[in-house]
Design an enzyme around this catalytic site. Sequence first.
Site, PDB file in Angstrom:
ATOM      1  N   GLU A  35      -5.237  -8.622   1.597  1.00 16.00           N
ATOM      2  CA  GLU A  35      -5.800  -8.263   2.906  1.00 16.00           C
ATOM      3  C   GLU A  35      -7.274  -7.983   2.711  1.00 16.00           C
ATOM      4  O   GLU A  35      -7.678  -7.317   1.753  1.00 16.00           O
ATOM      5  CB  GLU A  35      -5.173  -6.989   3.478  1.00 16.00           C
ATOM      6  CG  GLU A  35      -3.758  -7.112   3.946  1.00 16.00           C
ATOM      7  CD  GLU A  35      -3.224  -5.793   4.511  1.00 16.00           C
ATOM      8  OE1 GLU A  35      -4.028  -4.932   4.946  1.00 16.00           O
ATOM      9  OE2 GLU A  35      -1.997  -5.637   4.504  1.00 16.00           O
ATOM     10  N   GLU A  86       0.804  -1.226   0.000  1.00 15.82           N
ATOM     11  CA  GLU A  86       0.000   0.000   0.000  1.00 15.82           C
ATOM     12  C   GLU A  86       0.840   1.281   0.000  1.00 15.82           C
ATOM     13  O   GLU A  86       0.844   2.042   0.976  1.00 15.82           O
ATOM     14  CB  GLU A  86      -0.950   0.016   1.204  1.00 15.82           C
ATOM     15  CG  GLU A  86      -1.918  -1.149   1.223  1.00 15.82           C
ATOM     16  CD  GLU A  86      -3.028  -0.973   2.275  1.00 15.82           C
ATOM     17  OE1 GLU A  86      -3.185   0.131   2.817  1.00 15.82           O
ATOM     18  OE2 GLU A  86      -3.740  -1.963   2.536  1.00 15.82           O
TER      19      GLU A  86
HETATM   20  C1  FCB Z   1      -4.095  -1.877   5.772  1.00 15.57           C
HETATM   21  C2  FCB Z   1      -2.706  -2.207   6.239  1.00 15.57           C
HETATM   22  C3  FCB Z   1      -2.658  -3.246   7.331  1.00 15.57           C
HETATM   23  C4  FCB Z   1      -3.767  -3.054   8.341  1.00 15.57           C
HETATM   24  C5  FCB Z   1      -5.094  -2.898   7.655  1.00 15.57           C
HETATM   25  C6  FCB Z   1      -6.267  -2.736   8.586  1.00 15.57           C
HETATM   26  O1  FCB Z   1      -4.110  -0.627   5.175  1.00 15.57           O
HETATM   27  O2  FCB Z   1      -1.940  -2.675   5.163  1.00 15.57           O
HETATM   28  O3  FCB Z   1      -1.385  -3.211   7.908  1.00 15.57           O
HETATM   29  O4  FCB Z   1      -3.469  -1.999   9.173  1.00 15.57           O
HETATM   30  O5  FCB Z   1      -5.059  -1.808   6.786  1.00 15.57           O
END
Ligand code: FCB
Length: 450
Positions: free
Chosen positions: A359, A163
Amino acid sequence: MTLQIPSDFELGVATAAWQIEGDLAGRGRSIWDDFAEIPGAIVDGATGDPACDHVHRLEEDLDLLAWLAVDAYRFSFSWPRVMPTGSGPTSPEGLGFYDRLVDGLLERGITPVATLYHWDLPSLLESAGGWPARDTAYRFADYAQVVAERFADRVDRWATLNEPWCSAFLGYCSGTFAPGRSDAGDSLAAIYHLILGHGLAVERLRAAQARNVGIVLNLIPVVADDLSMEPVVRHIDGLQNRIVLDLLAGRGVPSDLRESCASVTDWAFVRDEDTPVLPAPIDWLGENYYTIYRVAPVGEADADAIGQETAAIPACPPMRFAPREPLTDMGWEILPSGLESALRMATDALPGVPLWVCENGAAIPEVTDETGIHDQVRTDYVRDHLEVLVRMREKGFDIRGYYVWSLLDNLEWASGWTKKFGIVRVDPATGERTVKDSARWYRSLIAERG
Ligand code: FCB
């Protein structure tokens, strides 16, 4: 309706170094350690040590992964654990820790998926200018080479960055994340140098024979009901999504963004010599999806959603973020269909590149009683997003896998311990791990898929 996961669809869980590892004594400092010392920067005053004390509880956490029987585990290397000062000498203890982690995964039949940079820039590199400085991209490539030379034989899939939007714009524009700087022009230099660092690192990874090299983004669909918001939608989409996708696709900085950000930068950091480096071919793309951006004209109160702050948007036009219920504890709108839009963005920009959702998960209220930790909303959240992926695969999208964020309750960056994403609870005082209902559900989903 029961969810039918295809047998070749990978299921895993994800974590990141600073959020779980602890053991500051065993590594160099990062910008997150410095940020945590600024009063009020982390809402509950939490620090990166002990976090989840993962370094000292490695075997227990590996056994949890084996109990879940995940196919893959996505973790991140801590740059300052590998190279305490950010460049130069490596730490034998730090590398030894990752040897134990990677070998422990392989012994349990779990595929190691590694991210090289999940936001923990070594402090000395921030003192030298951080990501707004071009040199940081070269230091990142050197670090990537060191890690790849040691682990390319055992790590199955590599992400350069996690990210980059957050590193650049929360770190250097709003300053709500480490290193806590607020300069819109610097944040644009930062996003550019992050992608440059990615391109340089891809070359080094390949030279070290690393397999499956990619990057993990947080592409976020931007929507508005009000038609007059179209230019605002375009500006935000440009900064959140298109600038990175266009750089990766070899199209350079989008021309509309060059104009809409002219008041904060002259883009002098963009160099012709980078043209062949930025679109280094990748083998896969990761998407971290949690929510969408719903934007509206100024007027009613701003939303209180973490990461959705106009201060994080260089040259931000008048607007507000207006997420709709249902919301998670982060203030993020729950909208599984947005995942399809995000993945379509990725395939449109980079056709033919296989996708992983690296994620996805939710911080939500939990009910604890003598029968366990009940977190049905989290289970529903994961199931509904998986459903979208199964349908997209049926339509022919090349989506290979999905990792729940997160294996453990952990340090949620500036929110400290106040926001919990784990499918396994971690008691911040004792480090004790307790599986939640969502973990049991995920385990049975994996078992039923076969
Ligand atoms: C993302 C991050 C991860 C975590 C989630 C909730 O942006 O990559 O580390 O904090 O959010």
